[in-house]
Design a protein around this motif. Structure first.
Motif, PDB file in Angstrom:
ATOM      1  N   ALA A  64      21.944 -14.707  20.476  1.00  0.00           N
ATOM      2  CA  ALA A  64      21.638 -13.351  20.946  1.00  0.00           C
ATOM      3  C   ALA A  64      20.302 -12.834  20.432  1.00  0.00           C
ATOM      4  N   GLY A  65      19.687 -13.578  19.520  1.00  0.00           N
ATOM      5  CA  GLY A  65      18.412 -13.147  18.959  1.00  0.00           C
ATOM      6  C   GLY A  65      18.547 -11.966  18.016  1.00  0.00           C
ATOM      7  N   LEU A  66      19.666 -11.915  17.297  1.00  0.00           N
ATOM      8  CA  LEU A  66      19.930 -10.800  16.384  1.00  0.00           C
ATOM      9  C   LEU A  66      19.932 -11.262  14.939  1.00  0.00           C
ATOM     10  N   HIS A  67      19.619 -10.348  14.047  1.00  0.00           N
ATOM     11  CA  HIS A  67      19.723 -10.608  12.617  1.00  0.00           C
ATOM     12  C   HIS A  67      21.214 -10.706  12.281  1.00  0.00           C
ATOM     13  N   PRO A  68      21.596 -11.602  11.357  1.00  0.00           N
ATOM     14  CA  PRO A  68      23.019 -11.738  11.007  1.00  0.00           C
ATOM     15  C   PRO A  68      23.681 -10.430  10.571  1.00  0.00           C
ATOM     16  N   ALA A  69      22.948  -9.560   9.882  1.00  0.00           N
ATOM     17  CA  ALA A  69      23.536  -8.279   9.463  1.00  0.00           C
ATOM     18  C   ALA A  69      23.836  -7.397  10.676  1.00  0.00           C
ATOM     19  N   THR A  70      22.971  -7.443  11.673  1.00  0.00           N
ATOM     20  CA  THR A  70      23.203  -6.695  12.908  1.00  0.00           C
ATOM     21  C   THR A  70      24.424  -7.255  13.625  1.00  0.00           C
ATOM     22  N   MET A  71      24.555  -8.584  13.603  1.00  0.00           N
ATOM     23  CA  MET A  71      25.688  -9.224  14.266  1.00  0.00           C
ATOM     24  C   MET A  71      27.010  -8.779  13.651  1.00  0.00           C
ATOM     25  N   THR A  72      27.029  -8.541  12.353  1.00  0.00           N
ATOM     26  CA  THR A  72      28.256  -8.075  11.703  1.00  0.00           C
ATOM     27  C   THR A  72      28.718  -6.766  12.322  1.00  0.00           C
ATOM     28  N   GLY A  73      27.801  -5.827  12.534  1.00  0.00           N
ATOM     29  CA  GLY A  73      28.147  -4.552  13.164  1.00  0.00           C
ATOM     30  C   GLY A  73      28.631  -4.738  14.592  1.00  0.00           C
ATOM     31  N   VAL A  74      27.973  -5.610  15.335  1.00  0.00           N
ATOM     32  CA  VAL A  74      28.384  -5.900  16.716  1.00  0.00           C
ATOM     33  C   VAL A  74      29.808  -6.450  16.722  1.00  0.00           C
ATOM     34  N   ILE A 142      16.300 -19.086  34.643  1.00  0.00           N
ATOM     35  CA  ILE A 142      17.074 -18.865  33.418  1.00  0.00           C
ATOM     36  C   ILE A 142      16.599 -19.819  32.329  1.00  0.00           C
ATOM     37  N   GLN A 143      16.412 -21.081  32.676  1.00  0.00           N
ATOM     38  CA  GLN A 143      15.931 -22.060  31.696  1.00  0.00           C
ATOM     39  C   GLN A 143      14.530 -21.696  31.199  1.00  0.00           C
ATOM     40  N   ALA A 144      13.663 -21.253  32.111  1.00  0.00           N
ATOM     41  CA  ALA A 144      12.315 -20.827  31.708  1.00  0.00           C
ATOM     42  C   ALA A 144      12.401 -19.644  30.752  1.00  0.00           C
ATOM     43  N   GLY A 145      13.319 -18.723  31.023  1.00  0.00           N
ATOM     44  CA  GLY A 145      13.517 -17.572  30.132  1.00  0.00           C
ATOM     45  C   GLY A 145      13.999 -18.005  28.762  1.00  0.00           C
ATOM     46  N   ARG A 146      14.912 -18.975  28.720  1.00  0.00           N
ATOM     47  CA  ARG A 146      15.387 -19.484  27.421  1.00  0.00           C
ATOM     48  C   ARG A 146      14.252 -20.129  26.641  1.00  0.00           C
ATOM     49  N   ASP A 150      12.961 -18.811  23.099  1.00  0.00           N
ATOM     50  CA  ASP A 150      12.923 -19.706  21.939  1.00  0.00           C
ATOM     51  C   ASP A 150      11.519 -19.781  21.354  1.00  0.00           C
ATOM     52  N   GLY A 151      10.516 -19.795  22.222  1.00  0.00           N
ATOM     53  CA  GLY A 151       9.135 -19.844  21.746  1.00  0.00           C
ATOM     54  C   GLY A 151       8.760 -18.592  20.973  1.00  0.00           C
ATOM     55  N   LEU A 152       9.137 -17.429  21.488  1.00  0.00           N
ATOM     56  CA  LEU A 152       8.848 -16.188  20.769  1.00  0.00           C
ATOM     57  C   LEU A 152       9.597 -16.119  19.454  1.00  0.00           C
ATOM     58  N   ALA A 153      10.858 -16.553  19.455  1.00  0.00           N
ATOM     59  CA  ALA A 153      11.646 -16.545  18.215  1.00  0.00           C
ATOM     60  C   ALA A 153      11.023 -17.475  17.188  1.00  0.00           C
ATOM     61  N   ALA A 154      10.561 -18.641  17.611  1.00  0.00           N
ATOM     62  CA  ALA A 154       9.931 -19.589  16.682  1.00  0.00           C
ATOM     63  C   ALA A 154       8.631 -19.009  16.129  1.00  0.00           C
ATOM     64  N   ASN A 155       7.846 -18.348  16.964  1.00  0.00           N
ATOM     65  CA  ASN A 155       6.603 -17.721  16.508  1.00  0.00           C
ATOM     66  C   ASN A 155       6.900 -16.617  15.496  1.00  0.00           C
ATOM     67  N   ARG A 156       7.930 -15.840  15.777  1.00  0.00           N
ATOM     68  CA  ARG A 156       8.306 -14.750  14.865  1.00  0.00           C
ATOM     69  C   ARG A 156       8.778 -15.304  13.522  1.00  0.00           C
ATOM     70  N   ALA A 157       9.568 -16.360  13.587  1.00  0.00           N
ATOM     71  CA  ALA A 157      10.078 -16.969  12.347  1.00  0.00           C
ATOM     72  C   ALA A 157       8.934 -17.558  11.519  1.00  0.00           C
TER      73      ALA A 157
END
Length: 161
Positions: A64-74, A142-146, A150-157
């Motif tokens: 979901a692209g969420l921080h684990p602490a945020t996931m706890t609340g969800v 959908i695959q292009a979006g994934r 993933d590319g943005l998440a990797a850049n952010r990380a």
């Protein structure tokens, strides 16, 4: 105009239409989330668990692209609302998996039925080959979006390390 320019213009038009579709679906999702007294992200996470689950909270947060602490609340909200259960692994008590509660997805299906009816009417004007082409384009989009996600998440990380 060259063929390359024409293809670029068509690709741009498709990209812009998909962005507008994203906005419209986001507005619909917001309305649906309000109907079931959840946040938009809660509905997204329930959909992920319902389709891909059971998932660990960490895997769901990653998907979901969420921080684990945020996931706890969800997960707390989804569990309180009777949408999911968290179950401990019998062999490793530290391991938890999130399961969709059977039957709850039907409530969302009912709320999305208006969209389904509109799409059925839209599809009625096209033959099977045209619909197969559109369905393939959407699956590939959908695959292009994934991949883009993933590319943005990797850049952010990598920027935070």
């Amino acid at each position: 105009m060259s063929t390359v320019d024409a293809r670029r213009q068509q690709a741009h038009a498709i990209t812009m239409a998909l962005r507008e579709l994203r906005v419209q679906l986001s507005l619909l999702n917001h309305q649906i989330a309000g109907q079931v007294e959840l946040k938009d992200i809660d509905v997204d996470c329930f959909e992920l668990v319902s389709r891909e689950g059971p998932l660990s909270p960490t895997a769901l947060a990653r998907r979901a692209g969420l921080h684990p602490a945020t996931m706890t609340g969800v997960l707390d909200r989804l569990e309180r609302g009777g949408w999911v259960t968290r179950e401990r692994d019998a062999t490793d008590r530290r391991a938890v998996s999130v399961h969709a509660v059977r039957g709850r997805a039907a409530e969302l299906v009912r709320l999305y039925a208006g969209l389904g009816r509109e799409i059925e009417q839209l599809c009625a004007g096209h033959d099977e080959a045209e619909l197969a082409l559109v369905a393939d384009l959407l699956r590939r989009t959908i695959q292009a979006g994934r991949l883009a996600t993933d590319g943005l998440a990797a850049n952010r990380a990598s920027a935070t390390t």
